[in-house]
Enzyme design. Structure first.
Site, PDB file in Angstrom:
ATOM      1  N   GLU A  84      10.760  -3.002  56.066  1.00 23.49           N
ATOM      2  CA  GLU A  84       9.312  -2.747  56.037  1.00 23.49           C
ATOM      3  C   GLU A  84       8.585  -3.962  56.601  1.00 23.49           C
ATOM      4  N   VAL A 127       5.990   6.796  52.946  1.00 21.47           N
ATOM      5  CA  VAL A 127       6.358   7.988  52.178  1.00 21.47           C
ATOM      6  C   VAL A 127       7.679   8.582  52.671  1.00 21.47           C
ATOM      7  N   ILE A 128       7.829   8.699  53.997  1.00 21.16           N
ATOM      8  CA  ILE A 128       9.060   9.305  54.525  1.00 21.16           C
ATOM      9  C   ILE A 128      10.258   8.405  54.256  1.00 21.16           C
ATOM     10  N   ARG A 145       2.808   8.556  61.654  1.00 18.84           N
ATOM     11  CA  ARG A 145       2.706   9.648  62.618  1.00 18.84           C
ATOM     12  C   ARG A 145       1.406   9.490  63.405  1.00 18.84           C
ATOM     13  N   ALA A 199       8.889   1.519  55.024  1.00 21.95           N
ATOM     14  CA  ALA A 199       9.006   1.910  53.605  1.00 21.95           C
ATOM     15  C   ALA A 199       7.775   2.690  53.180  1.00 21.95           C
ATOM     16  N   ASP A 210      -3.895  17.158  60.720  1.00 17.24           N
ATOM     17  CA  ASP A 210      -3.396  15.847  61.147  1.00 17.24           C
ATOM     18  C   ASP A 210      -4.013  15.353  62.452  1.00 17.24           C
ATOM     19  N   HIS A 245       1.754  20.154  22.873  1.00 20.55           N
ATOM     20  CA  HIS A 245       2.786  19.202  22.451  1.00 20.55           C
ATOM     21  C   HIS A 245       4.100  19.926  22.297  1.00 20.55           C
ATOM     22  N   LYS A 247      11.656  18.443  50.533  1.00 20.31           N
ATOM     23  CA  LYS A 247      11.680  18.678  49.087  1.00 20.31           C
ATOM     24  C   LYS A 247      12.957  19.420  48.684  1.00 20.31           C
TER      25      LYS A 247
HETATM   26  P1  FAD Z   1       1.450  20.493  61.969  1.00 20.20           P
HETATM   27  O1  FAD Z   1       2.136  20.862  60.705  1.00 20.20           O
HETATM   28  O2  FAD Z   1       2.059  19.421  62.802  1.00 20.20           O
HETATM   29  O3  FAD Z   1       1.279  21.833  62.807  1.00 20.20           O
HETATM   30  C1  FAD Z   1       0.754  21.855  64.074  1.00 20.20           C
HETATM   31  C2  FAD Z   1       1.315  23.060  64.782  1.00 20.20           C
HETATM   32  O4  FAD Z   1       0.597  23.241  65.988  1.00 20.20           O
HETATM   33  C3  FAD Z   1       2.777  22.906  65.168  1.00 20.20           C
HETATM   34  O5  FAD Z   1       3.483  24.094  64.890  1.00 20.20           O
HETATM   35  C4  FAD Z   1       2.726  22.658  66.665  1.00 20.20           C
HETATM   36  O6  FAD Z   1       3.891  23.112  67.346  1.00 20.20           O
HETATM   37  C5  FAD Z   1       1.507  23.481  67.040  1.00 20.20           C
HETATM   38  N1  FAD Z   1       0.850  23.082  68.280  1.00 20.20           N
HETATM   39  C6  FAD Z   1       0.452  21.844  68.663  1.00 20.20           C
HETATM   40  N2  FAD Z   1      -0.188  21.897  69.848  1.00 20.20           N
HETATM   41  C7  FAD Z   1      -0.186  23.202  70.219  1.00 20.20           C
HETATM   42  C8  FAD Z   1      -0.689  23.892  71.342  1.00 20.20           C
HETATM   43  N3  FAD Z   1      -1.341  23.259  72.301  1.00 20.20           N
HETATM   44  N4  FAD Z   1      -0.483  25.222  71.414  1.00 20.20           N
HETATM   45  C9  FAD Z   1       0.165  25.888  70.425  1.00 20.20           C
HETATM   46  N5  FAD Z   1       0.644  25.283  69.337  1.00 20.20           N
HETATM   47  C10 FAD Z   1       0.469  23.961  69.229  1.00 20.20           C
HETATM   48  N6  FAD Z   1       2.481  16.470  53.566  1.00 20.20           N
HETATM   49  C11 FAD Z   1       2.213  16.815  52.297  1.00 20.20           C
HETATM   50  O7  FAD Z   1       1.058  17.098  51.970  1.00 20.20           O
HETATM   51  N7  FAD Z   1       3.205  16.877  51.355  1.00 20.20           N
HETATM   52  C12 FAD Z   1       4.489  16.581  51.656  1.00 20.20           C
HETATM   53  O8  FAD Z   1       5.360  16.640  50.796  1.00 20.20           O
HETATM   54  C13 FAD Z   1       4.794  16.204  52.977  1.00 20.20           C
HETATM   55  N8  FAD Z   1       6.054  15.902  53.335  1.00 20.20           N
HETATM   56  C14 FAD Z   1       6.327  15.563  54.626  1.00 20.20           C
HETATM   57  C15 FAD Z   1       7.638  15.235  54.954  1.00 20.20           C
HETATM   58  C16 FAD Z   1       7.948  14.893  56.257  1.00 20.20           C
HETATM   59  C17 FAD Z   1       9.365  14.539  56.601  1.00 20.20           C
HETATM   60  C18 FAD Z   1       6.930  14.898  57.245  1.00 20.20           C
HETATM   61  C19 FAD Z   1       7.265  14.571  58.664  1.00 20.20           C
HETATM   62  C20 FAD Z   1       5.634  15.212  56.931  1.00 20.20           C
HETATM   63  C21 FAD Z   1       5.324  15.540  55.605  1.00 20.20           C
HETATM   64  N9  FAD Z   1       4.015  15.841  55.220  1.00 20.20           N
HETATM   65  C22 FAD Z   1       3.743  16.167  53.926  1.00 20.20           C
HETATM   66  C23 FAD Z   1       2.907  15.825  56.181  1.00 20.20           C
HETATM   67  C24 FAD Z   1       2.597  17.254  56.617  1.00 20.20           C
HETATM   68  O9  FAD Z   1       3.747  17.817  57.189  1.00 20.20           O
HETATM   69  C25 FAD Z   1       1.456  17.237  57.624  1.00 20.20           C
HETATM   70  O10 FAD Z   1       0.343  16.582  57.070  1.00 20.20           O
HETATM   71  C26 FAD Z   1       1.057  18.660  57.966  1.00 20.20           C
HETATM   72  O11 FAD Z   1       2.148  19.375  58.512  1.00 20.20           O
HETATM   73  C27 FAD Z   1      -0.103  18.670  58.963  1.00 20.20           C
HETATM   74  O12 FAD Z   1      -0.473  19.972  59.219  1.00 20.20           O
HETATM   75  P2  FAD Z   1      -1.129  20.412  60.611  1.00 20.20           P
HETATM   76  O13 FAD Z   1      -1.244  21.884  60.552  1.00 20.20           O
HETATM   77  O14 FAD Z   1      -2.308  19.584  60.861  1.00 20.20           O
HETATM   78  O15 FAD Z   1      -0.058  19.999  61.715  1.00 20.20           O
HETATM   79  P1  NAI Z   2       3.551   5.933  56.363  1.00 28.22           P
HETATM   80  O1  NAI Z   2       2.285   5.552  56.982  1.00 28.22           O
HETATM   81  O2  NAI Z   2       3.577   6.537  55.014  1.00 28.22           O
HETATM   82  O3  NAI Z   2       4.507   4.665  56.282  1.00 28.22           O
HETATM   83  C1  NAI Z   2       4.886   3.939  57.407  1.00 28.22           C
HETATM   84  C2  NAI Z   2       5.410   2.599  56.946  1.00 28.22           C
HETATM   85  O4  NAI Z   2       6.000   1.963  58.046  1.00 28.22           O
HETATM   86  C3  NAI Z   2       4.311   1.688  56.417  1.00 28.22           C
HETATM   87  O5  NAI Z   2       4.708   1.119  55.209  1.00 28.22           O
HETATM   88  C4  NAI Z   2       4.154   0.656  57.522  1.00 28.22           C
HETATM   89  O6  NAI Z   2       3.758  -0.605  57.042  1.00 28.22           O
HETATM   90  C5  NAI Z   2       5.570   0.611  58.075  1.00 28.22           C
HETATM   91  N1  NAI Z   2       5.674   0.132  59.441  1.00 28.22           N
HETATM   92  C6  NAI Z   2       4.824   0.347  60.481  1.00 28.22           C
HETATM   93  N2  NAI Z   2       5.295  -0.228  61.596  1.00 28.22           N
HETATM   94  C7  NAI Z   2       6.477  -0.818  61.266  1.00 28.22           C
HETATM   95  C8  NAI Z   2       7.442  -1.551  61.991  1.00 28.22           C
HETATM   96  N3  NAI Z   2       7.302  -1.797  63.277  1.00 28.22           N
HETATM   97  N4  NAI Z   2       8.521  -2.010  61.322  1.00 28.22           N
HETATM   98  C9  NAI Z   2       8.693  -1.762  59.997  1.00 28.22           C
HETATM   99  N5  NAI Z   2       7.802  -1.060  59.266  1.00 28.22           N
HETATM  100  C10 NAI Z   2       6.722  -0.585  59.890  1.00 28.22           C
HETATM  101  O7  NAI Z   2       4.264   6.881  57.437  1.00 28.22           O
HETATM  102  P2  NAI Z   2       5.564   7.795  57.345  1.00 28.22           P
HETATM  103  O8  NAI Z   2       6.395   7.422  56.178  1.00 28.22           O
HETATM  104  O9  NAI Z   2       6.158   7.775  58.692  1.00 28.22           O
HETATM  105  O10 NAI Z   2       4.947   9.206  57.079  1.00 28.22           O
HETATM  106  C11 NAI Z   2       3.959   9.739  57.958  1.00 28.22           C
HETATM  107  C12 NAI Z   2       2.960  10.533  57.212  1.00 28.22           C
HETATM  108  O11 NAI Z   2       3.513  11.768  56.806  1.00 28.22           O
HETATM  109  C13 NAI Z   2       2.504   9.882  55.919  1.00 28.22           C
HETATM  110  O12 NAI Z   2       1.465   8.987  56.152  1.00 28.22           O
HETATM  111  C14 NAI Z   2       2.031  11.030  55.127  1.00 28.22           C
HETATM  112  O13 NAI Z   2       0.710  11.300  55.457  1.00 28.22           O
HETATM  113  C15 NAI Z   2       2.921  12.163  55.595  1.00 28.22           C
HETATM  114  N6  NAI Z   2       3.960  12.417  54.592  1.00 28.22           N
HETATM  115  C16 NAI Z   2       3.577  12.803  53.354  1.00 28.22           C
HETATM  116  C17 NAI Z   2       4.503  13.032  52.375  1.00 28.22           C
HETATM  117  C18 NAI Z   2       4.046  13.414  51.033  1.00 28.22           C
HETATM  118  O14 NAI Z   2       2.887  13.765  50.876  1.00 28.22           O
HETATM  119  N7  NAI Z   2       4.903  13.355  50.016  1.00 28.22           N
HETATM  120  C19 NAI Z   2       5.943  12.898  52.629  1.00 28.22           C
HETATM  121  C20 NAI Z   2       6.225  12.438  53.964  1.00 28.22           C
HETATM  122  C21 NAI Z   2       5.262  12.240  54.894  1.00 28.22           C
END
Ligand code: FAD
Ligand code: NAI
Length: 475
Positions: free
Chosen positions: A210, A190-191, A279, A188, A319, A451, A57
């Protein structure tokens, strides 16, 4: 006697709120997290704060400002001359935000009386937790309850293996030190859309491959169609139905081969390639022998609707369990588990989890899509309102997109709200609250909206469901 009432393994947005709420509930809590950054530093906050939600962000904001300075300021009469971007400064700002936020979590854990432990946690049989500190020291603790919150990791693609420099995951794509001239994105989702937008706005030629023939298949398709139109206009080259067959690094470029929607072989040369195809849950070395916790065939920890695993008093959230991989979903599950452990009432409404894609325009929704409602057979009505007719959106030079409300015909219940437009991610909160309270369209219609605000679009969309919109002709 146990060492702790609750041990949480994982300090991301699912784990740390679990620990904080358990602490607030007067329990003796430890939270173990093993996160390490590229530079070797450790931090709480997991993927979300270190390599996900927050840094993405930060870059979305910087790149959008850069884009607007170039493309929009002149419309407001603001003369800037040539605008340039300093990527090092942009990255430094991002890193500063991450550092402040992750440092804040340590303070929050402390304030809630939680023992924060940095290192690896492993659940053993009998709710013992083996803690291996980063310096190698090992301790075994006992706990009355253990909450697993180990998160997820990027899904690799066999045909395009990560090399950490040219072919990267989302974390690598947040760390580019310069703007790649040609950027390939596989997926294509969210990421792909968010990070593709960042680097496109900063000047990269971006091609997104995609695999699915449909765009944003999980979203309401009217929303998806509108989004596709805007992304194409912004210069994101979105190629649907593209199946990557190989990607190899040659010198400093990546050669990508894929078949297009018609099945014809195609190739693409890029300077950097981001693989973001989803993921997968992460449970590496998390479970010892005989814990009783079951991991399903897709790698998710098996839980019931209350986040209970198959082992007594072992819970799992975020997750690493079923449901959308979203920070706020994990947070609510964690808080609910901490309350259940304390014997309090807790509830997670899985039908009212908002989704937001932080592109421009923003995309946000909650509840059912029109396609889902149609498939359910329930009779429905739809009201929508274009931001073009919103005075505030016009004043913001952001009259793109619309708000759409889907309502049951029989009892007027709001079934889904879908918004594409300025600040959609903020506007959706009102719809989430409305759905949480089982509001009807009439409830929204009778609620006074200030408004001129963007929120009037949602008000008018609810009115439009009964052909009673004021600020646009009803059809
Ligand atoms: P994580 O955030 O993955 O945290 C797990 C933690 O546990 C990590 O620190 C890991 O190192 C630790 N861990 C794992 N195993 C062990 C172990 N055995 N011992 C000790 N520590 C351990 N979601 C949104 O809602 N809004 C967004 O805008 C958004 N943007 C995103 C952008 C990107 C680029 C990515 C990759 C993800 C995004 N997400 C977003 C998804 C969001 O990051 C995840 O859904 C969220 O982080 C999940 O939370 P979690 O606590 O389950 O796992
Ligand atoms: P995603 O599930 O959002 O999108 C993956 C895309 O890749 C899908 O459109 C799928 O059809 C495509 N795909 C799968 N296999 C493929 C292949 N072999 N070749 C080409 N395309 C393929 O997963 P993404 O974007 O990796 O994000 C992971 C998760 O992280 C999201 O599902 C979301 O939960 C979380 N996230 C949330 C955000 C938010 O809330 N704004 C921002 C970023 C991530």
């Amino acid at each position: 006697m146990s060492d702790f009432d609750v041990i949480v393994i994982g300090g991301g947005p699912a784990g740390y709120p679990t620990a904080i709420r358990a602490g607030q509930n007067g329990l003796k809590v430890a939270c173990i997290d093993e996160w390490k950054n590229y530079d070797g530093s450790t931090a709480f906050g997991g993927t979300c704060l270190n390599a996900g939600c927050i840094p993405s962000k930060a870059l979305l904001e910087s790149s959008e400002l850069f884009h607007r300075a170039q493309a929009e300021f002149a419309t407001h009469g603001i003369k800037t001359g040539a605008v340039a971007i300093d990527i090092a400064a942009m990255q430094k700002r991002k890193a500063g935000i991450v550092k402040t936020m992750t440092g804040g979590i340590v303070q929050l854990l402390k304030a809630a009386g939680v023992t924060a432990l940095q290192g690896h946690g492993k659940l053993l049989a009998g709710r013992q937790v083996q803690f291996t500190a980063h310096d190698g020291g090992v301790k075994v603790f006992t706990a009355k309850h253990v909450v697993l919150a180990s998160g997820s990791q990027p899904m690799p693609l066999k045909t395009a293996p990560f090399d950490g420099k040219h072919v990267v995951d989302s974390w690598g794509a947040l760390e580019f030190a310069s703007v790649p001239k040609r950027l390939g994105v596989i997926g294509a989702g969210v990421i792909g859309l968010e990070l593709g937008s960042v680097w496109r706005r900063l000047g990269a030629d971006v091609v997104v491959l995609e695999a699915m023939p449909a765009f944003l298949a999980m979203a309401d398709q009217q929303l998806a169609k509108e989004a596709l139109k805007h992304f194409k206009k912004q210069g994101l080259d979105l190629r649907l139905g593209a199946k990557v067959t190989a990607a190899s690094v040659k010198g400093d470029v990546v050669e990508v081969s894929y078949t297009d929607a018609a099945g014809a072989a195609q190739s693409l040369t890029v300077d950097r390639l981001i693989v973001c195809i989803g993921r997968r849950p992460y449970t590496g070395n998390l479970l010892g022998e005989g814990t009783g916790v079951i991991v399903d065939e897709r790698g998710f920890i098996k839980v019931d609707e209350h986040c209970r695993t198959d082992a007594d008093n072992v819970w799992a959230v975020g997750d690493c369990v079923r449901g959308p991989m979203l920070a706020h979903k994990g947070k609510e599950e964690g808080v609910a588990v901490a309350d259940r452990i304390a014997g309090l009432y807790a509830h997670v409404n899985y039908d009212a989890i908002p989704s937001v894609v932080y592109t421009a325009p923003e995309i946000a929704w909650v509840g059912a899509t029109e396609e889902q409602v149609k498939a359910s057979g329930r009779e429905y009505k739809v009201g929508s309102f274009p931001f073009l007719a919103s005075g505030r959106a016009r004043a913001m030079e952001a009259g793109q997109g619309f708000a759409k409300v889907i309502v049951a015909k029989d009892d007027d219940q709001i079934l889904g709200v879908h918004i594409i437009g300025p600040m959609a991610g903020e506007l959706i909160a009102e719809a989430v609250l409305a759905m949480e309270y089982s509001a009807s369209a009439e409830d929204l219609q009778r609620t006074i909206h200030a408004h001129p605000t963007l929120s009037e679009a949602l008000h008018e969309a609810a009115l439009a469901a009964d052909k009673r919109a004021i600020d646009m002709p009803n059809r």
